[in-house]
Design a protein around this motif. Structure first.
Motif: not given
Length: 336
Positions: A261-284
């Motif tokens: 469950e953790v390994t799947d979530t890590v991969r999903q989060c990394i994909t999500q991070i790449h899709r988000l604008p950089p300013q949103v990621v830095s804000g998070l």
């Protein structure tokens, strides 16, 4: 002079303008037919100065409509009399970014990019602002301040329209001599911008689902990601080497117990991070928003948007199959 620019070629309906071929549209004729501001805005918006521009009458006509829309919007904003609230703080914060990026683009002679920020960027924010307002509200008095900056940002592109609106706004003297808008760092609010970004993205996701499912919705449930997924998201977002994230997270005993469950979530989060604008990621990274609070506060807005009751729940305490798909900044959505 601050610098020099070499201009690109002029095209007419996709073909190179040539007096020998007779396919030439003179600038003075364009101004007489469409007006100076329309011609200026079209030329600025169609391409950067050093790129080829393609003159097309239908697109120029649509530019005239954009200027009319801008004028109508400013006039409507002048009638706003409400008290400023959190939504105005979001709009004020967004304006600071538009001012900074417009100024930076103009200093680099990127006039098209400057217009994208100063016109379409602020217009899009105002559209969302109005959509978020309670029923019957026309906005707050802060809109007067925003319009003052907005008109000045566009004055180099549409000076005649700018002078007319500047006078209507009660500005002193000519807008061409008015001070250029400056950013106010005290007005910047990264957390409130991130919160509205989350809400807007979720609304888009719900709209996409409703376009696909062949049923009339009766209720919507939003499942927000549990705390352990938020921890993974921040670890993945802050890691320089994304390939080592799983190894680092698995050092935590509580995470190891979750296994796949953790390994799947890590991969999903990394994909999500790449899709988000950089300013949103830095804000998070600066501050992870409390998504449940954000959506709970917006329940009335969401219910009005989709004409059904909206419920917000924590995915961590749910047994619903779709709740397991909730990620930070991308909640699971169940439409019944």
């Amino acid at each position: 002079p601050r610098g020099m620019v070499v201009f690109g070629m002029g095209l007419l309906n996709g073909a190179k303008m040539s007096s020998s071929k007779g396919n030439v549209f003179l600038l003075e004729d364009a101004v007489m037919e469409f007006g100076a501001d329309t011609v200026r805005m079209f030329l600025v918006g169609s391409a950067e100065p050093w790129q080829d521009f393609d003159w097309r009458n239908d697109l120029v006509t649509s530019t005239r409509k954009q200027i009319d829309r801008f004028m109508n919007t400013v006039v409507e904003c002048m009638a706003a009399r409400g008290d400023p609230g959190d939504l105005d703080s979001w709009l004020r914060s967004r304006l600071q970014g538009h001012i900074a990026r417009t100024t930076e683009a103009l200093e680099r002679f990127q006039t098209r990019q400057a217009l994208q920020e100063a016109f379409f960027g602020i217009e899009a924010d105002l559209k969302w602002y109005r959509r978020r307002l309670p029923e019957g509200s026309s906005g707050s008095v802060y809109l007067h301040e925003l319009c003052s900056a907005w008109v000045r940002l566009l004055a180099p592109v549409i000076p005649f329209t700018g002078e007319y609106l500047w006078k209507s706004l009660g500005g002193e003297g000519l807008i061409s001599f008015a001070p250029w808008p400056e950013t106010d760092t005290a007005a910047e609010n990264r957390s409130i911008e991130v919160a509205e970004e989350l809400l807007a993205r979720t609304v888009e996701d719900i709209e996409s689902i409703l376009r696909i499912i062949p049923l009339e919705p009766a209720a919507i449930t939003i499942y927000t990601a549990p705390e352990w997924k938020r921890t993974i998201f921040q670890a993945a977002a802050s890691a320089e080497d994304k390939t080592s994230v799983i190894k680092e997270i698995m050092k935590d005993e509580a995470m190891r117990k979750r296994g796949k469950e953790v390994t799947d979530t890590v991969r999903q989060c990394i994909t999500q991070i790449h899709r988000l604008p950089p300013q949103v990621v830095s804000g998070l990274l600066e501050e992870m928003p409390d998504e449940r609070v954000i959506f709970s506060a917006a329940c009335q807005f969401l219910a009005r948007e989709f004409c059904v009751p909206v419920t917000v729940r924590d995915a961590g305490g749910s047994t619903h199959a779709k709740a397991a798909g909730a990620l930070p900044f991308k909640p699971a959505i169940v439409i019944e």
